[in-house]
Design a protein around this motif. Structure first.
Motif, PDB file in Angstrom:
ATOM      1  N   LEU A  51     -12.418 -16.787   3.301  1.00 24.08           N
ATOM      2  CA  LEU A  51     -10.858 -16.547   3.428  1.00 24.08           C
ATOM      3  C   LEU A  51     -10.098 -15.854   2.142  1.00 24.08           C
ATOM      4  O   LEU A  51      -9.338 -14.898   2.276  1.00 24.08           O
ATOM      5  N   PHE A  52     -10.465 -16.649   0.903  1.00 20.45           N
ATOM      6  CA  PHE A  52      -9.676 -16.472  -0.084  1.00 20.45           C
ATOM      7  C   PHE A  52     -10.120 -15.018  -0.681  1.00 20.45           C
ATOM      8  O   PHE A  52      -9.444 -14.219  -1.172  1.00 20.45           O
ATOM      9  N   CYS A  53     -11.530 -14.610  -0.469  1.00 23.40           N
ATOM     10  CA  CYS A  53     -11.918 -13.362  -0.874  1.00 23.40           C
ATOM     11  C   CYS A  53     -11.571 -12.346  -0.041  1.00 23.40           C
ATOM     12  O   CYS A  53     -11.022 -11.185  -0.522  1.00 23.40           O
ATOM     13  N   CYS A  54     -11.302 -12.359   1.259  1.00 26.98           N
ATOM     14  CA  CYS A  54     -10.554 -11.337   2.086  1.00 26.98           C
ATOM     15  C   CYS A  54      -9.134 -10.991   1.647  1.00 26.98           C
ATOM     16  O   CYS A  54      -8.803  -9.808   1.948  1.00 26.98           O
ATOM     17  N   LEU A  55      -8.485 -12.324   1.637  1.00 21.05           N
ATOM     18  CA  LEU A  55      -7.135 -12.122   1.199  1.00 21.05           C
ATOM     19  C   LEU A  55      -6.943 -11.357  -0.036  1.00 21.05           C
ATOM     20  O   LEU A  55      -6.053 -10.683  -0.140  1.00 21.05           O
ATOM     21  N   GLY A  56      -7.832 -11.683  -0.907  1.00 17.49           N
ATOM     22  CA  GLY A  56      -8.018 -11.082  -2.418  1.00 17.49           C
ATOM     23  C   GLY A  56      -8.005  -9.610  -2.129  1.00 17.49           C
ATOM     24  O   GLY A  56      -7.231  -8.844  -2.815  1.00 17.49           O
ATOM     25  N   ALA A  57      -8.945  -9.282  -1.502  1.00 16.63           N
ATOM     26  CA  ALA A  57      -9.194  -7.925  -1.174  1.00 16.63           C
ATOM     27  C   ALA A  57      -7.975  -7.088  -0.716  1.00 16.63           C
ATOM     28  O   ALA A  57      -7.767  -5.953  -1.133  1.00 16.63           O
ATOM     29  N   GLY A  58      -7.643  -7.530   0.435  1.00 19.24           N
ATOM     30  CA  GLY A  58      -6.496  -6.964   1.216  1.00 19.24           C
ATOM     31  C   GLY A  58      -5.323  -6.815   0.563  1.00 19.24           C
ATOM     32  O   GLY A  58      -4.668  -5.814   0.406  1.00 19.24           O
ATOM     33  N   LEU A  59      -4.796  -8.052  -0.417  1.00 18.47           N
ATOM     34  CA  LEU A  59      -3.532  -8.083  -1.067  1.00 18.47           C
ATOM     35  C   LEU A  59      -3.850  -6.886  -2.351  1.00 18.47           C
ATOM     36  O   LEU A  59      -2.989  -6.436  -2.778  1.00 18.47           O
ATOM     37  N   GLY A  60      -5.007  -7.106  -2.667  1.00 17.19           N
ATOM     38  CA  GLY A  60      -5.323  -6.269  -4.131  1.00 17.19           C
ATOM     39  C   GLY A  60      -5.221  -4.656  -3.515  1.00 17.19           C
ATOM     40  O   GLY A  60      -4.849  -3.795  -4.248  1.00 17.19           O
ATOM     41  N   GLY A 112     -13.756  -4.689   5.387  1.00 12.98           N
ATOM     42  CA  GLY A 112     -12.585  -4.670   6.384  1.00 12.98           C
ATOM     43  C   GLY A 112     -11.235  -4.964   6.182  1.00 12.98           C
ATOM     44  O   GLY A 112     -10.014  -4.424   6.099  1.00 12.98           O
ATOM     45  N   ALA A 113     -11.206  -6.115   5.066  1.00 14.23           N
ATOM     46  CA  ALA A 113      -9.838  -6.483   4.644  1.00 14.23           C
ATOM     47  C   ALA A 113      -9.440  -5.289   3.686  1.00 14.23           C
ATOM     48  O   ALA A 113      -8.068  -5.113   3.643  1.00 14.23           O
ATOM     49  N   SER A 114     -10.132  -4.702   2.743  1.00 14.98           N
ATOM     50  CA  SER A 114      -9.669  -3.724   1.921  1.00 14.98           C
ATOM     51  C   SER A 114      -9.200  -2.508   2.742  1.00 14.98           C
ATOM     52  O   SER A 114      -8.125  -1.944   2.173  1.00 14.98           O
ATOM     53  N   ILE A 115      -9.871  -2.196   3.953  1.00 12.49           N
ATOM     54  CA  ILE A 115      -9.344  -0.977   4.592  1.00 12.49           C
ATOM     55  C   ILE A 115      -8.049  -1.305   5.380  1.00 12.49           C
ATOM     56  O   ILE A 115      -6.959  -0.683   5.295  1.00 12.49           O
ATOM     57  N   VAL A 116      -7.829  -2.740   5.794  1.00 12.08           N
ATOM     58  CA  VAL A 116      -6.592  -3.205   6.383  1.00 12.08           C
ATOM     59  C   VAL A 116      -5.451  -2.953   5.371  1.00 12.08           C
ATOM     60  O   VAL A 116      -4.427  -2.670   5.452  1.00 12.08           O
ATOM     61  N   GLY A 117      -5.980  -3.512   3.998  1.00 14.28           N
ATOM     62  CA  GLY A 117      -4.664  -3.459   3.148  1.00 14.28           C
ATOM     63  C   GLY A 117      -4.183  -2.111   2.721  1.00 14.28           C
ATOM     64  O   GLY A 117      -3.192  -1.805   2.293  1.00 14.28           O
ATOM     65  N   ALA A 118      -5.404  -1.221   2.716  1.00 13.91           N
ATOM     66  CA  ALA A 118      -5.086   0.246   2.372  1.00 13.91           C
ATOM     67  C   ALA A 118      -4.341   1.058   3.377  1.00 13.91           C
ATOM     68  O   ALA A 118      -3.363   1.679   2.854  1.00 13.91           O
ATOM     69  N   VAL A 119      -4.660   0.567   4.516  1.00 10.20           N
ATOM     70  CA  VAL A 119      -3.812   1.266   5.695  1.00 10.20           C
ATOM     71  C   VAL A 119      -2.566   0.913   5.551  1.00 10.20           C
ATOM     72  O   VAL A 119      -1.483   1.561   5.964  1.00 10.20           O
ATOM     73  N   ALA A 120      -2.505  -0.377   5.535  1.00  7.36           N
ATOM     74  CA  ALA A 120      -0.890  -1.065   5.352  1.00  7.36           C
ATOM     75  C   ALA A 120      -0.303  -0.218   4.203  1.00  7.36           C
ATOM     76  O   ALA A 120       1.093   0.066   4.184  1.00  7.36           O
ATOM     77  N   ALA A 121      -0.842  -0.173   3.389  1.00  8.78           N
ATOM     78  CA  ALA A 121      -0.155   0.355   2.001  1.00  8.78           C
ATOM     79  C   ALA A 121       0.220   1.874   2.144  1.00  8.78           C
ATOM     80  O   ALA A 121       1.429   2.373   1.782  1.00  8.78           O
ATOM     81  N   GLY A 122      -0.700   2.682   2.913  1.00 12.57           N
ATOM     82  CA  GLY A 122      -0.516   3.870   3.269  1.00 12.57           C
ATOM     83  C   GLY A 122       0.667   4.109   4.380  1.00 12.57           C
ATOM     84  O   GLY A 122       1.564   5.142   4.055  1.00 12.57           O
ATOM     85  N   PHE A 123       0.721   3.500   5.046  1.00  7.65           N
ATOM     86  CA  PHE A 123       1.794   3.321   6.036  1.00  7.65           C
ATOM     87  C   PHE A 123       3.405   3.035   5.540  1.00  7.65           C
ATOM     88  O   PHE A 123       4.474   3.462   5.587  1.00  7.65           O
ATOM     89  N   ALA A 124       3.128   2.157   4.560  1.00  4.65           N
ATOM     90  CA  ALA A 124       4.601   1.515   3.806  1.00  4.65           C
ATOM     91  C   ALA A 124       4.795   2.584   2.684  1.00  4.65           C
ATOM     92  O   ALA A 124       6.105   2.984   2.778  1.00  4.65           O
ATOM     93  N   ALA A 125       4.119   3.338   2.126  1.00  2.72           N
ATOM     94  CA  ALA A 125       4.340   4.384   1.284  1.00  2.72           C
ATOM     95  C   ALA A 125       4.773   5.653   1.860  1.00  2.72           C
ATOM     96  O   ALA A 125       5.528   6.325   1.753  1.00  2.72           O
ATOM     97  N   ALA A 126       4.128   6.028   3.159  1.00  2.00           N
ATOM     98  CA  ALA A 126       4.331   6.937   4.108  1.00  2.00           C
ATOM     99  C   ALA A 126       5.830   6.859   4.325  1.00  2.00           C
ATOM    100  O   ALA A 126       6.779   7.876   4.545  1.00  2.00           O
ATOM    101  N   SER A 127       6.452   5.646   4.969  1.00  2.00           N
ATOM    102  CA  SER A 127       7.834   5.424   5.572  1.00  2.00           C
ATOM    103  C   SER A 127       8.620   4.830   4.486  1.00  2.00           C
ATOM    104  O   SER A 127       9.815   4.727   4.831  1.00  2.00           O
ATOM    105  N   GLY A 128       8.216   4.687   3.166  1.00  2.00           N
ATOM    106  CA  GLY A 128       9.196   4.032   2.226  1.00  2.00           C
ATOM    107  C   GLY A 128      10.121   4.928   1.441  1.00  2.00           C
ATOM    108  O   GLY A 128      10.452   4.768   0.429  1.00  2.00           O
ATOM    109  N   GLY A 129      10.215   6.252   1.857  1.00  6.27           N
ATOM    110  CA  GLY A 129      11.053   7.216   1.234  1.00  6.27           C
ATOM    111  C   GLY A 129      10.355   7.797  -0.048  1.00  6.27           C
ATOM    112  O   GLY A 129      11.032   8.096  -1.020  1.00  6.27           O
ATOM    113  N   SER A 130       9.086   8.025  -0.222  1.00 10.70           N
ATOM    114  CA  SER A 130       8.503   8.432  -1.183  1.00 10.70           C
ATOM    115  C   SER A 130       8.547  10.048  -0.777  1.00 10.70           C
ATOM    116  O   SER A 130       7.981  10.887  -1.949  1.00 10.70           O
ATOM    117  N   HIS A 131       8.977  10.642   0.046  1.00  8.56           N
ATOM    118  CA  HIS A 131       9.001  12.047   0.354  1.00  8.56           C
ATOM    119  C   HIS A 131      10.247  12.554  -0.266  1.00  8.56           C
ATOM    120  O   HIS A 131      11.544  12.014  -0.163  1.00  8.56           O
TER     121      HIS A 131
END
Length: 140
Positions: A51-60, A112-131
């Motif tokens: 669980l800690f490994c997946c959490l670290g990969a996702g947050l990282g 799986g955790a790293s992809i979920v973290g990356a997708v969340a970051a992609g959506f956050a960056a796309a909607s976060g006013g970076s345009h």
């Protein structure tokens, strides 16, 4: 002239991806060091290490993906998924080098955790006013 601009853009994008993956690796490592401390002091069960490994990969990957996407500014989801891929390849390489028993099946939850973290970051960056604002001139 156009060829030089394309090379510069490609170089900048690759630099952003590698820097994001390095940040993701650093955040994951720090979280795993914290998890090791929690387990060694008895505050967490040893069975929670996966669980800690997946959490670290996702947050990282979330942190590294946000960094790379905000630095790049365009194609946020593609950039963050590339960060996730580089992070996973680096983590699998280091894991295989240090622990001979690391297999791809053991690493699939981390992927799986790293992809979920990356997708969340992609959506956050796309909607976060970076345009950049597209307008018709001087007035805002």
């Amino acid at each position: 002239m156009v060829q030089t601009e394309r090379r510069e853009t490609l170089f900048n994008r690759c630099t952003s991806i590698l820097a994001g993956a390095a940040l993701a690796f650093a955040v994951c490592t720090l979280l795993l060091l914290g998890a090791a401390w929690l387990i060694s002091t008895g505050r967490a069960a040893e069975g929670q290490m996966q669980l800690f490994c997946c959490l670290g990969a996702g947050l990282g990957c979330f942190a590294g993906g946000c960094y790379a996407a905000f630095r790049e500014g365009r194609q946020a989801l593609v950039v963050t998924l590339a960060v996730s891929g580089v992070f996973f390849a680096a983590w699998l390489t280091v894991g295989s080098a240090l622990y001979a028993m690391t297999t791809l099946e053991q690493a699939l939850p981390l992927l799986g955790a790293s992809i979920v973290g990356a997708v969340a970051a992609g959506f956050a960056a796309a909607s976060g006013g970076s345009h950049r604002r597209r307008g018709t001139g001087g007035s805002r």
